[in-house]
Design an enzyme around this catalytic site. Sequence first.
Site, PDB file in Angstrom:
ATOM      1  NE  ARG A   1      -9.538  13.825   2.877  1.00  6.77           N
ATOM      2  CZ  ARG A   1      -9.444  12.490   3.002  1.00  6.77           C
ATOM      3  NH1 ARG A   1     -10.319  11.563   3.195  1.00  6.77           N
ATOM      4  NH2 ARG A   1      -8.200  11.801   2.679  1.00  6.77           N
TER       5      ARG A   1
ATOM      6  CD  GLU B   1      -9.005  -0.731   4.063  1.00  3.70           C
ATOM      7  OE1 GLU B   1      -8.927   0.011   3.088  1.00  3.70           O
ATOM      8  OE2 GLU B   1      -8.598  -0.480   5.101  1.00  3.70           O
TER       9      GLU B   1
ATOM     10  CG  HIS C   1     -13.013   4.484   3.263  1.00  5.77           C
ATOM     11  ND1 HIS C   1     -13.544   5.576   3.925  1.00  5.77           N
ATOM     12  CD2 HIS C   1     -11.592   4.611   3.461  1.00  5.77           C
ATOM     13  CE1 HIS C   1     -12.741   6.055   4.363  1.00  5.77           C
ATOM     14  NE2 HIS C   1     -11.517   5.680   4.250  1.00  5.77           N
TER      15      HIS C   1
ATOM     16  CG  ASN D   1      -1.784   1.050   1.464  1.00  6.72           C
ATOM     17  OD1 ASN D   1      -1.792   2.011   0.454  1.00  6.72           O
ATOM     18  ND2 ASN D   1      -2.536   1.048   2.376  1.00  6.72           N
TER      19      ASN D   1
ATOM     20  NE  ARG E   1      -6.367   1.350   0.146  1.00  7.99           N
ATOM     21  CZ  ARG E   1      -6.360   2.143   1.257  1.00  7.99           C
ATOM     22  NH1 ARG E   1      -5.658   2.264   2.370  1.00  7.99           N
ATOM     23  NH2 ARG E   1      -7.557   2.842   1.317  1.00  7.99           N
TER      24      ARG E   1
END
Length: 419
Positions: free
Chosen positions: A250, A395, A189, A14, A100
Amino acid sequence: MQNNSIKQNVLVINCGSSSVKFSLINPTTGNTMLNAIAERLNSPQAILKITLLNSGSVENKQFTEQFIESPNSHKKAIELLVEFLKQKHLISQIQAIGHRVVHGGEIYCQPTLITNNVVDNIDKLSQLAPLHNPANVIGIKAARLAFKSLPQFAVFDTAFHQSMPEKAYLYGIPYKLYQENGIRRYGFHGTSHYYVANTTAELINKPLNECNFISAHLGNGCSVTAIKNGKSVDTSMGFTPLEGVMMGTRSGDIDPGIIFYLVEQLNYTIEQVNKLLNKKSGLLGLSGISNDCRTLEYAMLEKGDKQAELALNIFCYRIAKAIASFSASLQSIDGLIFTGGIGENSSYVRSNILAHLTLLNFSIDQEKNLQIKGGKSGSISKSNSCSCWVIPTNEEWVIAKQSHQLLIEQNITAINQIQ
Ligand code: AMP
């Protein structure tokens, strides 16, 4: 001829803009042999930390750690890891590499065997994900050089949401901006939402393709997804991960008019607006203290900090609103699922969110709620409530499993067939 019987693990990579994470996983059992993280890449403080895990129960894993200084680029970090894997005789156990990849655009709705053409496409999609896809491409290229004989696969964060219908993925802006420029909602996601939906389906003993869920991935980035018959039908993140619920740094949804006001009346540059909304807003911006949920809970509960309380309250209310909005996407629900660092660990956040959802028949069992943290999974709802679950995400295991499945399905034995 190589002996494939011991090649049972997948190395999951990743790549972020200044970090690379690695996990060496058995795709069948989910057992992780090794975790590694290279951080602060391209700076003098770059470091690679490798954690070698011995098998055992999840809580009981023993490990040895090894720090290697100065992997100052993605390529170097991958080379150092390869050296380590060789030293420990782990390299011969790897059957494939799973990457990923953040953005697959409308091209990739499934995990994909990486060829030169796929690398070019991921590179072109950098236009849509300028912060993420370039790092993914660097990682893929470096890994293809370092593991020349191994098949490599890309698993896309956007792929799970490619099942969204037009009414969910189109914005109310001129259609030609979608047709000509790909401006639409993509969602992110996806691997995490898929994993927790699949795991919850197993727990309630119902085939995934008959299950309807709402999943809330609440970490530093946060998104909520409506899942109908096992497929994503709407999600809170959009063209970029900035849309939707409020997050660590965010803003999530704001009136776009605020951007004009910042630029035209307050003389912000576009870069300053970008930084404000992506890096200085959310929990951090409202609290003025931190983007970290733990720090804010501590400030609120132990020091009575009102700004921390306000930030957490807005965070929870906005997530509750997103969850409630998906009652427009589903006719029935088999469960609400919390995951991600906050969703898995913060009984306060879960309880605050569910307190806003009594109209949808959610009712929390506080005793169960308080007990679930630190990698535990289970139900946190009362027996007469709409069911609600906490499921730790994984994940990396999905990426390992999907890479392994493709390897078997496509019967890939020789790398020179797939260039
Ligand atoms: P992630 O991006 O999934 O790693 O999640 C990071 C977020 O999880 C941060 O805001 C952390 O503060 C939060 N988190 C981790 N552990 C806890 C905890 N025990 N209680 C509350 N928040 C937590």
